[in-house]
Design an enzyme around this catalytic site. Structure first.
Site, PDB file in Angstrom:
ATOM      1  N   HIS A  59      31.247  20.426   5.671  1.00 20.53           N
ATOM      2  CA  HIS A  59      31.933  21.715   5.632  1.00 20.53           C
ATOM      3  C   HIS A  59      33.433  21.561   5.397  1.00 20.53           C
ATOM      4  O   HIS A  59      34.019  20.504   5.662  1.00 20.53           O
ATOM      5  CB  HIS A  59      31.711  22.470   6.947  1.00 20.53           C
ATOM      6  CG  HIS A  59      32.312  21.760   8.133  1.00 20.53           C
ATOM      7  ND1 HIS A  59      33.652  21.848   8.458  1.00 20.53           N
ATOM      8  CD2 HIS A  59      31.757  20.943   9.054  1.00 20.53           C
ATOM      9  CE1 HIS A  59      33.900  21.128   9.528  1.00 20.53           C
ATOM     10  NE2 HIS A  59      32.766  20.551   9.916  1.00 20.53           N
ATOM     11  N   GLU A 133      26.174  20.347  14.432  1.00 18.89           N
ATOM     12  CA  GLU A 133      26.959  19.167  14.797  1.00 18.89           C
ATOM     13  C   GLU A 133      26.606  18.682  16.203  1.00 18.89           C
ATOM     14  O   GLU A 133      26.144  19.461  17.062  1.00 18.89           O
ATOM     15  CB  GLU A 133      28.465  19.495  14.721  1.00 18.89           C
ATOM     16  CG  GLU A 133      29.405  18.356  15.117  1.00 18.89           C
ATOM     17  CD  GLU A 133      29.285  17.115  14.228  1.00 18.89           C
ATOM     18  OE1 GLU A 133      28.188  16.523  14.189  1.00 18.89           O
ATOM     19  OE2 GLU A 133      30.298  16.732  13.613  1.00 18.89           O
TER      20      GLU A 133
END
Length: 232
Positions: A59, A133
């Site tokens: 990202h 994550e």
């Protein structure tokens, strides 16, 4: 900065997660085989619809990335730099055709994936919680240096273990290998990308910057994968 292959896997991945805001990716990939018996066997006989290309995209930058704070599960949007990084990744990926996008449900990953989706054409996008994550527990929101001074081994109080991360990524890899498609873009996070690269291609990509694209291409023998950082 080169890969840190000399470190034990647990310490290595913890350090990489903490350094996710400051270092450039290595000049070369470390293609040493990972010998752990816990890694899945992704080599398969060639078949129609076999997955041949996997793009691993980190990202774009957030405000906490910019400040050097451990982010983990904290759900923050991209900042201006992050949106520009997502746009550059989208342009890079649009040079090839892709079948699907699979994305972490965290906002920063979704925003990156949406930018890519708008650029690569009409491909479906799905969310998968296994791409979230790693949790850094009570260290989330702390400066990385302060966090690692308090927990030098990277085992943060209330955080997710590397074994747990590896387990959910292994489950995801098994599903990816059964997809009836030849190419997929996976948008997620630095620790998850390291696990994916090691489990799919048995390579250590080292650190990957915000907005980086690491493409894994299955070789003709259908048993091994070749890694390539876009733009190199």
């Amino acid at each position: 900065m080169g890969p840190k292959a000399a470190l034990p896997l647990l310490a290595l991945l913890s350090v990489i997660g903490a350094e996710a805001m400051t270092h450039s990716p290595p000049a070369e990939l470390n293609a040493e085989k990972i010998t752990s018996s816990e890694l899945p066997d992704t080599g398969q006989p060639a078949r129609a619809g076999m997955l041949k290309r996997v793009a691993l995209v980190r990202h774009g930058e957030t405000a906490w990335n910019q400040l050097g704070l451990l982010q983990g599960r904290v759900d923050l949007p991209l900042n201006e730099t992050g949106r520009a990084q997502a746009a550059r990744a989208a342009v890079s990926l649009s040079a090839s055709s892709w079948d699907e996008i699979v994305c972490s449900p965290l906002e920063r990953a979704q925003q990156t994936a949406q930018s890519i989706q708008a650029s690569v054409g009409h491909v479906s996008m799905s969310l998968d919680a296994r791409l979230t994550e790693k949790s850094f527990g009570v260290a989330e929101g702390m400066g990385r240096h302060a966090a690692f001074e308090q927990w030098p081994d990277g085992c943060f109080d209330g955080g997710e273990s590397e074994e747990a991360v590896s387990g959910r990524v292994q489950s995801l890899v098994a599903d990816l290998m059964q997809m009836n498609t030849t190419s997929v873009i996976v948008v997620c996070h630095v620790v998850i990308i390291r696990h994916l690269a090691m489990q799919i291609a048995r390579v250590d990509p080292g650190f990957v910057e915000n907005g980086s694209v690491l493409t894994l291409v299955r070789k003709d023998d259908a048993q091994t994968w070749k890694p390539h950082f876009e733009g190199r």
